[in-house]
Each structure stands twice: as C-alpha cells, then as structure tokens.
Design an enzyme around this catalytic site. Structure first.
Site, PDB file in Angstrom:
ATOM      1  N   SER A  43       0.837  -1.201   0.000  1.00 45.84           N
ATOM      2  CA  SER A  43       0.000   0.000   0.000  1.00 45.84           C
ATOM      3  C   SER A  43       0.877   1.258   0.000  1.00 45.84           C
ATOM      4  CB  SER A  43      -0.968  -0.054   1.189  1.00 45.84           C
ATOM      5  OG  SER A  43      -2.052   0.818   1.016  1.00 45.84           O
ATOM      6  N   ASP A 184      -6.235  -3.732  -1.768  1.00 48.28           N
ATOM      7  CA  ASP A 184      -5.117  -3.286  -0.942  1.00 48.28           C
ATOM      8  C   ASP A 184      -4.318  -4.441  -0.342  1.00 48.28           C
ATOM      9  OD1 ASP A 184      -3.654  -2.183   1.443  1.00 48.28           O
ATOM     10  OD2 ASP A 184      -4.662  -0.341   0.820  1.00 48.28           O
TER      11      ASP A 184
END
Length: 279
Positions: A43, A184
């Site tokens: 991320s 994510d």
C-alpha cells in the site's frame, strides 16, 4: 539464511507521511537503507518503496510531506467505514474475514478503477519502471483472498502493481491487473512481514501495526521470523507519533506532523537500528 530485506507497510496518507519521516531520519543517521537486498512494499509502503528504490532520496520524500506535496484526496465517509468494519470483523476466521471484505469491496458503489491509477500515478511522479534493485509489491486477490507479490518478473507495469496494492477496500474499487481483480495489499496484513521469511536481517517499518480483523499483527509476524533465526527490527509509531497522526489516517492535514514525528522517532532509535541492521 542470508541477505537483508526492508519491509514498508501501509497506513494511508498519514501513515505514509510517518513512514517517510522514519526513512529520512534513519538515512540522516547514516543507516544504509538503499543497500537492502530486497524491498517489500505494501500500500503506502509500495509507493514509497518504489520511489526510494528508484533513487529518490529519503530526504526528498520527507520534505514533500512537510510542504504539502503528494496530497491525496481520500474522503472516507462514515458509511464506508461502517461497511469496511462490518465486513472485516464479521468472522473470527482470517480467511473468511478477508473474503467478506473482498465481497464488500467488489460490491461497493465506488468510482472507476481509473481513480486508483490516477491517484497512484500522481504519487509515483516520474517513477514508472521497475527499479534494478529488487522490489516486491504485495496485493490481495479480491476473489481468492490470497496475498500475492508482483515484481519485475511478473510482466505487470510498476504503476499497475502499486495501484493493486493501494486499492483500499470499499473506498476504491478492486483494480484489474493481469486479468484479475486486486485490493489493498494490507487487507490481511498491513506490513506482510511473512514475505521476508528466509532473510537473515529484516528491518520493518509499519505505520499501522495490525490489519482490521482476526489477522496476525506485525509484532507477531516479527516474532515468527525471529524464531526462524532472523534478526528483526520492527518500527511502529510510538505514543507521540500516534498522537501526531490522529485517528483519521486519511486526513491530509496531519501529514506534516506525522512526518516530523516519524523523523524524530527514527533519530532516537537509529543507534539500536544500526546495531541490528548493519552490525
């Protein structure tokens, strides 16, 4: 066991600012982060890892947080937060939890996938090619719930790999990369220290120590690596840093304070980090 690995975790815009401060502080203290054999990014950590690995100085990444550059508009609503928590906390089984979150992400009324690519593209700046020093990017398959890794051998452009790692469930849509949907990389582990197994020295910087749901924390994963014989240093926000970061990690106004807190924390911890990382 051999080699060194730098693990950079996720944490939204504010957590990323803290991470940038830590990187700058450690570098300023003389710790050679660029010399890591591998960088693993998740991320926000995928964004900063890509830029750092591509030759952008840590000091530049830090200064951009202080100046307000690299702003990310991530207006997370109360409804999105509730939807995320309902999905992630709806099961005590890690696999079922991430599957629930994936289904919520696939069904959520969000903007187009291009929003993710545009946001990540702006954050990467001129960085578009996989760097020569090894970089690995973690993302979660939105159908299987498995954490997988992109690298220069995956046949996927760097921008797409980082976008996959940054597609926050429910806030952003899962993005299509290599014919599959991804969300994510921090959905079941915010730093993914498990991907560092087999390396002798591990330096992990985790802005958020634990993912939402019944998943192992960064400290638990670090302990497992240590039990396997690795020398592990895990840095996560101290009390002062958590206060500076605030509760909303998407609030851009907190980025400068978070970055300064990360820098101060890194300077204070640099001697112990250097002993473990370079000793």
């Amino acid at each position: 066991m051999s080699g060194t690995v730098l693990v950079l975790g996720g944490g939204g815009p504010v957590g990323g600012a803290w991470l940038a401060g830590v990187l700058a502080g450690l570098t300023e203290a003389g710790i050679d982060l660029a010399g890591a054999d591998v960088v693993i990014g998740t991320s926000a950590g995928a964004v900063f890892g890509s830029r750092l690995r591509s030759g952008v100085p840590a000091s530049d990444l830090y200064e951009r947080q202080l100046s307000g550059a690299d702003a990310v508009r991530l207006p997370v609503t109360a409804r999105q937060t509730a939807r995320f928590l309902w999905a992630a906390l709806g099961s005590r089984d890690p696999q079922r939890s991430v599957e629930r979150l994936a289904r919520a992400a696939l069904r959520a009324p969000t903007g187009p996938e291009s929003d993710v690519f545009d946001t990540v593209g702006a954050l990467l700046g001129d960085v578009r090619d996989w760097p020569e020093p090894e970089l690995r990017i973690a993302a979660v398959d939105a159908h299987s719930g498995r954490t997988e890794v992109f690298d220069s051998r995956s046949g996927v452009p760097l921008l797409e790999a980082v976008a996959a790692s940054c597609a926050v469930p429910v806030v952003f849509p899962p993005v299509t990369v290599a014919g599959r949907r991804w969300m994510d990389g921090g959905s079941r582990s915010t730093a993914n220290l498990q991907l560092a197994r087999g390396y002798r020295r591990v330096l992990a910087v985790a802005p958020v120590p634990r993912a939402v749901g019944p998943h192992p924390s960064a400290s638990q994963q670090a302990a497992e690596l240590s039990d396997d014989g690795a020398r592990v240093v895990l840095l996560s926000p101290d009390r002062a840093a958590r206060r500076a970061m605030g509760r909303n990690l998407a609030d851009d106004a907190h980025r400068p304070a978070a970055a300064r807190a990360g820098h101060a924390q890194a300077i204070a911890l640099a001697p112990s980090v250097a002993d473990a990382w370079q000793g």
